[in-house]
Structures are given as C-alpha cells and as structure tokens.
Scaffold this motif. Structure first.
Motif, PDB file in Angstrom:
ATOM      1  N   ARG A 363     -13.082 -26.856 -44.342  1.00 56.78           N
ATOM      2  CA  ARG A 363     -13.412 -25.983 -45.536  1.00 56.78           C
ATOM      3  C   ARG A 363     -12.838 -25.775 -46.683  1.00 56.78           C
ATOM      4  O   ARG A 363     -13.220 -25.709 -47.797  1.00 56.78           O
ATOM      5  CB  ARG A 363     -12.375 -24.113 -44.924  1.00 56.78           C
ATOM      6  CG  ARG A 363     -13.317 -24.149 -43.499  1.00 56.78           C
ATOM      7  CD  ARG A 363     -12.731 -22.249 -43.379  1.00 56.78           C
ATOM      8  NE  ARG A 363     -13.281 -22.174 -42.125  1.00 56.78           N
ATOM      9  CZ  ARG A 363     -12.384 -21.915 -40.897  1.00 56.78           C
ATOM     10  NH1 ARG A 363     -11.119 -21.836 -41.399  1.00 56.78           N
ATOM     11  NH2 ARG A 363     -13.319 -21.974 -39.497  1.00 56.78           N
ATOM     12  N   CYS A 364     -11.229 -26.373 -46.599  1.00 60.75           N
ATOM     13  CA  CYS A 364     -10.472 -26.535 -48.107  1.00 60.75           C
ATOM     14  C   CYS A 364     -10.960 -27.803 -49.083  1.00 60.75           C
ATOM     15  O   CYS A 364     -11.344 -27.604 -50.361  1.00 60.75           O
ATOM     16  CB  CYS A 364      -9.361 -26.719 -47.781  1.00 60.75           C
ATOM     17  SG  CYS A 364      -7.905 -25.249 -47.120  1.00 60.75           S
ATOM     18  N   ARG A 365     -12.063 -28.380 -48.168  1.00 64.53           N
ATOM     19  CA  ARG A 365     -12.458 -29.646 -48.410  1.00 64.53           C
ATOM     20  C   ARG A 365     -13.276 -29.267 -49.619  1.00 64.53           C
ATOM     21  O   ARG A 365     -14.069 -30.348 -50.323  1.00 64.53           O
ATOM     22  CB  ARG A 365     -11.872 -31.236 -47.862  1.00 64.53           C
ATOM     23  CG  ARG A 365     -10.503 -31.815 -47.943  1.00 64.53           C
ATOM     24  CD  ARG A 365     -10.134 -32.558 -46.960  1.00 64.53           C
ATOM     25  NE  ARG A 365      -9.052 -33.251 -46.839  1.00 64.53           N
ATOM     26  CZ  ARG A 365      -7.830 -34.000 -47.819  1.00 64.53           C
ATOM     27  NH1 ARG A 365      -9.055 -34.058 -48.418  1.00 64.53           N
ATOM     28  NH2 ARG A 365      -7.185 -34.405 -47.410  1.00 64.53           N
ATOM     29  N   PHE A 366     -13.816 -28.940 -48.379  1.00 67.77           N
ATOM     30  CA  PHE A 366     -15.598 -29.666 -48.291  1.00 67.77           C
ATOM     31  C   PHE A 366     -16.451 -27.935 -48.715  1.00 67.77           C
ATOM     32  O   PHE A 366     -17.822 -27.466 -48.562  1.00 67.77           O
ATOM     33  CB  PHE A 366     -16.583 -29.723 -47.445  1.00 67.77           C
ATOM     34  CG  PHE A 366     -16.425 -31.548 -46.586  1.00 67.77           C
ATOM     35  CD1 PHE A 366     -15.977 -32.461 -47.774  1.00 67.77           C
ATOM     36  CD2 PHE A 366     -15.535 -31.481 -46.205  1.00 67.77           C
ATOM     37  CE1 PHE A 366     -16.193 -33.269 -47.506  1.00 67.77           C
ATOM     38  CE2 PHE A 366     -15.059 -33.198 -45.651  1.00 67.77           C
ATOM     39  CZ  PHE A 366     -15.282 -34.304 -46.948  1.00 67.77           C
ATOM     40  N   ASP A 367     -16.383 -26.781 -48.436  1.00 70.13           N
ATOM     41  CA  ASP A 367     -16.230 -25.247 -48.897  1.00 70.13           C
ATOM     42  C   ASP A 367     -17.956 -25.270 -48.059  1.00 70.13           C
ATOM     43  O   ASP A 367     -18.397 -24.178 -48.314  1.00 70.13           O
ATOM     44  CB  ASP A 367     -16.089 -24.925 -50.111  1.00 70.13           C
ATOM     45  CG  ASP A 367     -17.029 -23.519 -50.313  1.00 70.13           C
ATOM     46  OD1 ASP A 367     -16.278 -22.972 -50.002  1.00 70.13           O
ATOM     47  OD2 ASP A 367     -17.780 -23.412 -51.635  1.00 70.13           O
ATOM     48  N   SER A 368     -17.027 -25.745 -46.368  1.00 70.34           N
ATOM     49  CA  SER A 368     -18.597 -25.021 -45.513  1.00 70.34           C
ATOM     50  C   SER A 368     -17.435 -25.142 -44.352  1.00 70.34           C
ATOM     51  O   SER A 368     -16.363 -25.247 -43.899  1.00 70.34           O
ATOM     52  CB  SER A 368     -19.384 -26.503 -45.696  1.00 70.34           C
ATOM     53  OG  SER A 368     -19.897 -25.658 -45.034  1.00 70.34           O
ATOM     54  N   GLU A 369     -18.654 -24.543 -42.992  1.00 73.39           N
ATOM     55  CA  GLU A 369     -18.311 -25.010 -42.007  1.00 73.39           C
ATOM     56  C   GLU A 369     -18.916 -26.337 -41.526  1.00 73.39           C
ATOM     57  O   GLU A 369     -19.729 -26.180 -41.052  1.00 73.39           O
ATOM     58  CB  GLU A 369     -18.595 -24.338 -40.902  1.00 73.39           C
ATOM     59  CG  GLU A 369     -17.831 -21.548 -41.812  1.00 73.39           C
ATOM     60  CD  GLU A 369     -16.745 -22.283 -41.566  1.00 73.39           C
ATOM     61  OE1 GLU A 369     -16.232 -22.870 -40.588  1.00 73.39           O
ATOM     62  OE2 GLU A 369     -15.929 -21.834 -41.867  1.00 73.39           O
ATOM     63  N   PRO A 370     -17.889 -27.272 -40.601  1.00 78.38           N
ATOM     64  CA  PRO A 370     -18.928 -28.418 -39.923  1.00 78.38           C
ATOM     65  C   PRO A 370     -19.511 -28.344 -39.320  1.00 78.38           C
ATOM     66  O   PRO A 370     -20.925 -28.674 -38.865  1.00 78.38           O
ATOM     67  CB  PRO A 370     -17.502 -28.457 -38.787  1.00 78.38           C
ATOM     68  CG  PRO A 370     -16.313 -27.634 -38.648  1.00 78.38           C
ATOM     69  CD  PRO A 370     -16.481 -27.034 -40.008  1.00 78.38           C
ATOM     70  N   GLU A 371     -19.299 -26.631 -38.078  1.00 78.05           N
ATOM     71  CA  GLU A 371     -20.696 -26.918 -37.233  1.00 78.05           C
ATOM     72  C   GLU A 371     -22.307 -26.040 -37.359  1.00 78.05           C
ATOM     73  O   GLU A 371     -23.305 -26.278 -37.742  1.00 78.05           O
ATOM     74  CB  GLU A 371     -20.773 -25.155 -36.163  1.00 78.05           C
ATOM     75  CG  GLU A 371     -19.242 -25.663 -35.526  1.00 78.05           C
ATOM     76  CD  GLU A 371     -17.850 -24.550 -35.865  1.00 78.05           C
ATOM     77  OE1 GLU A 371     -17.867 -24.932 -37.324  1.00 78.05           O
ATOM     78  OE2 GLU A 371     -17.070 -24.619 -35.129  1.00 78.05           O
ATOM     79  N   ARG A 372     -22.199 -25.453 -39.427  1.00 79.73           N
ATOM     80  CA  ARG A 372     -23.159 -25.334 -39.811  1.00 79.73           C
ATOM     81  C   ARG A 372     -24.017 -26.411 -41.102  1.00 79.73           C
ATOM     82  O   ARG A 372     -24.847 -26.339 -40.637  1.00 79.73           O
ATOM     83  CB  ARG A 372     -22.396 -24.120 -41.359  1.00 79.73           C
ATOM     84  CG  ARG A 372     -23.824 -23.836 -42.099  1.00 79.73           C
ATOM     85  CD  ARG A 372     -23.668 -22.928 -43.387  1.00 79.73           C
ATOM     86  NE  ARG A 372     -22.372 -21.873 -42.681  1.00 79.73           N
ATOM     87  CZ  ARG A 372     -21.366 -21.507 -43.915  1.00 79.73           C
ATOM     88  NH1 ARG A 372     -21.289 -21.822 -44.901  1.00 79.73           N
ATOM     89  NH2 ARG A 372     -20.345 -20.760 -43.724  1.00 79.73           N
TER      90      ARG A 372
END
Length: 424
Positions: A363-372
């Motif tokens: 989240r911190c690095r990519f501002d997203s969720e891995p499952e999404r």
C-alpha cells in the motif's frame, strides 16, 4: 495437472526481455544509491567446461593471460564508476558470481577483492562466492577466509558419477567430498550445497542418497533445482527430460527429507538451518551495481547489462567487446520498468518466497491493494495455493512447490512477447 516446470522466476523481467536503450544517463540514476539498500556484484564469466544444461552467460578454455586482461577491464570499469558514485553509496553485500569465480588465480582473486573494497568502497559484512568442486582448493579457501567471505555456494548437483556425466559436469564425486571437507575445515559462517533433481536416469533413491551425503556435511543451506533443458544447451540436442509428474514427485520426497533434518523451507529451492529473521524481509527494491560482462545492474526502474548470449562464439564476441570498451558508463542495453512492471516485480519476487507479500508495504509503495491489482492472488487463495490475513499473502506449501508454474502467470504480456522474440 499441467507441467509444473514452466520457468524459474529468479528475477523479473528476464534479461531476454531486455533491448536497446537510448538517452539513458547512468549518472542520473546512480545518485539513488545514496542512503539506499545496495549490493555489489562482480561477474566472472569463465568456466572449465560448459555444463550440459547451462544457459548462463559464460565461456570456457580461456588462458590465464586472457582472464587477467578481463580483470584489467573490470578495473577500468570500476575506476569510471568511482567518478560518479555518490558519497553515501554504501554496499551491504558483495557477491562474486559466474561462471566459476575460483577459476581465477589467487592473484586475480585478490585483485577483485581489492577492486571491491579499496576502489568501490565496499565495507559490508556479507561476502558471497560461488564455486565448484574442481576449483575448491585449500589455498583458495584460505584466500576467501582472509577476505572475509561469509557464504560459499558450491554446485555439487549429484553424488553419483553417472548422473554427473549425464549433466556433462566435469567434476567427480571424490572431488565433491574433497571440496566439502575443505569448506567445512575452513569454518565459513555459511556453506551452501546445490543439488539437481530430474536428471535422466536418476531415481528417488539416488536423489535421496545424494541428499544424505550432502546433509552429512551439515551445510547451513541447501538449494535444490529441477533440471531444465533449455534451447541452445548441449542437453537439448540429445535427450528428453523425465516426465514432469515424476520430477514433481522427486521434489516432494527431497523437500520432506530436508525438512525432517531440520531445514526450513524459504522458497521452492532454498532450505536453511536456523535462518536469520533479517534475511526474510521483502525484496525487489534494492539496487545492484554489477561489474564485469554478463552481470545485471538494477537501479530503481532501470535494469541494464551487456547483451545476453548462450553459444561460445556469441559470448566471446560480447566479452571481447566489453574488454575493448572505452566508456563503461553508457547504458545502451536493458529495460526501463513502468510503474505496472515495478508492481509485478515486487509481487513476483515476494510471493515466491515464504515471507510472502507485505500488504502494508505494498500500500505504501503503490497506493493500492495487491488483490485488487492481481485477482489471480484471490484465485490462488480460494484454491488453497495461497493464504492471506490482514498483514500478508503467502503461498501454501503446495503453492511454493508450484512456484515455477504460478510465477510465470504474473508476467505481463509485454514481457512475454519480448521474451518470445528473443533468439538463442
């Protein structure tokens, strides 16, 4: 089940996806080494002979004079790199890889360590050297100890001469035992022994016998590799591999054998006794500067190296161009990763290890969720190949065993296409 052995995902993207680069200034990128997590790698592309399965960049049969000239070229590269290195470019670890680094003479090896420490400023505590049984002598082991080597990795592959002959390995079992005794006597903090399973003619019994003989030396680590017979290698011209299901069964037997003897599995290939918790963190964002011909450098999204080849003539042509090079700071061959490819690299390099994906770090690095971003992860969780909690997504034991099948599914179509177009 489909063939579980599709591709070994030891890095992403694979260097066969690299291509020409233009307008890239290394000095603009190398400033990122300041205060970062950095590794230093020296590539020694020389081998006594080419193993039948080897698809790495290496050459054979070179004279002492030729190898000295190669070290000269590495020194010129180092001297140019020093002119642009930022002051706080600290390197935490140093690796001498190959090829077979111990094919160099003691004098040449001393020069390489000098270049790393006195010219590149390496002051880290982790020093790794790859070796093979025929090149492991008491004199060179003593030299490695004097230069602070903390981990020696030796490619044993088998403790059966017939299997070694099948692989076109030049060493014999008596040399393996001699080399292992030398390494144990030298008391390196970490010794790793490599084994290969799936060798034509190999049985579960002979594989476990090799594992027993290797474990008798109490190495701190053991890496186990399935035999891949790739296009462009010697074995690809003369034999077929064992049926994949049989190879998978051999892997399971070997995995269980090592776990019963106190080795903790950290990836499909890596088994470690008493692993250091600090060695199990996330990976994929560290920088690496490679010195020599054939090694890859990573600085953020910039990945670069000399062109890749397999055959002796092609490798020699590239090697001689490297040794004649005047400007070692130009970056003309590599890959600039997009934000999407950086995400894929993070996921691939972490999900294939038992530590898994750290959700908060993602989240911190990519501002997203891995499952999404990667619904495939949710499919694996539903099918029992992965597990997840609020903190991490990790492969299960079954998922880890299928790493070479699952990992390639995370590659982008762009990388796949570039790899398909690459020709041996």
């Amino acid at each position: 089940m489909d063939n579980p052995y599709v591709q070994y995902m030891y890095s992403y993207p694979h260097k066969t996806a690299y291509g020409p680069l233009s307008g890239v200034c290394l000095e603009d990128y190398i400033q990122r080494l300041s205060g970062g997590q950095n590794s230093l790698y020296f590539h020694i592309p020389f081998c006594q002979s080419k193993c039948g399965y080897c698809n790495l960049f290496s050459v054979t049969g070179q004279s002492d004079e030729f190898m000295s000239a190669y070290v000269d070229a590495m020194e010129r590269q180092v001297e140019q790199l020093r002119t642009i290195l930022p002051e706080r470019a600290d390197f935490s670890d140093l690796t001498l890889g190959g090829g077979t680094p111990l094919l160099l003479s003691e004098k040449q090896l001393e020069r390489v360590f000098f270049l790393a420490r006195d010219r590149m400023g390496f002051e880290g505590e982790s020093v790794i050297v790859e070796t093979s049984p025929a090149q492991t002598t008491e004199e060179k082991a003593a030299l490695l100890k004097e230069n602070g080597v903390t981990r020696v990795s030796m490619g044993v592959q088998s403790f059966h001469d017939e299997e070694l002959r099948t692989l076109s390995r030049r060493h014999r079992v008596w040399q393996v035992h001699r080399a292992a005794r030398i390494l144990k006597k030298s008391k390196f903090p970490c010794i790793n022994l490599d084994l290969i399973y799936g060798i034509p003619g190999q049985t579960v019994e002979s594989l476990l016998d090799s594992a027993r003989q290797a474990a008798a030396y109490e190495p701190e680590e053991m890496f186990v590799y399935p035999l891949y017979i790739k296009k462009g290698t010697f074995l690809a011209q003369k034999m077929n591999i064992i049926h994949p299901e049989t190879v998978y069964g051999m892997y399971q037997e070997l995995r269980d054998f090592l776990k019963e003897r106190g080795y903790k599995q950290l990836s499909m290939r890596r088994f470690v006794k008493d692993p250091d918790p600090l060695d199990q963190g996330s990976c994929g964002f560290g920088n690496t500067i490679s010195v020599g011909c054939g090694g890859r450098s990573y600085i953020g999204e910039l990945h670069f190296c000399t062109p890749f080849a397999l055959g002796q003539k092609s490798c020699m042509d590239i090697l001689q161009k490297y040794m004649q090079k005047k400007d070692f700071l130009e970056v003309i061959h590599g890959y600039l990763l997009s934000e999407e490819e950086m995400r894929r690299r993070y996921v691939i390099k972490n999900i294939l290890f038992c530590c898994g994906i750290d959700k908060e770090e993602y989240r911190c690095r990519f501002d997203s969720e891995p499952e999404r971003d990667y619904p495939l992860l949710t499919e694996w969780i539903r099918s029992g190949l992965a597990v997840a909690d609020s903190a991490r997504i990790c492969l299960t034991e079954k998922g880890i065993s299928l790493s070479d099948f699952l990992g390639p599914k995370l590659m982008s179509e762009e990388i796949r296409e570039k790899m398909r177009k690459w020709r041996y």
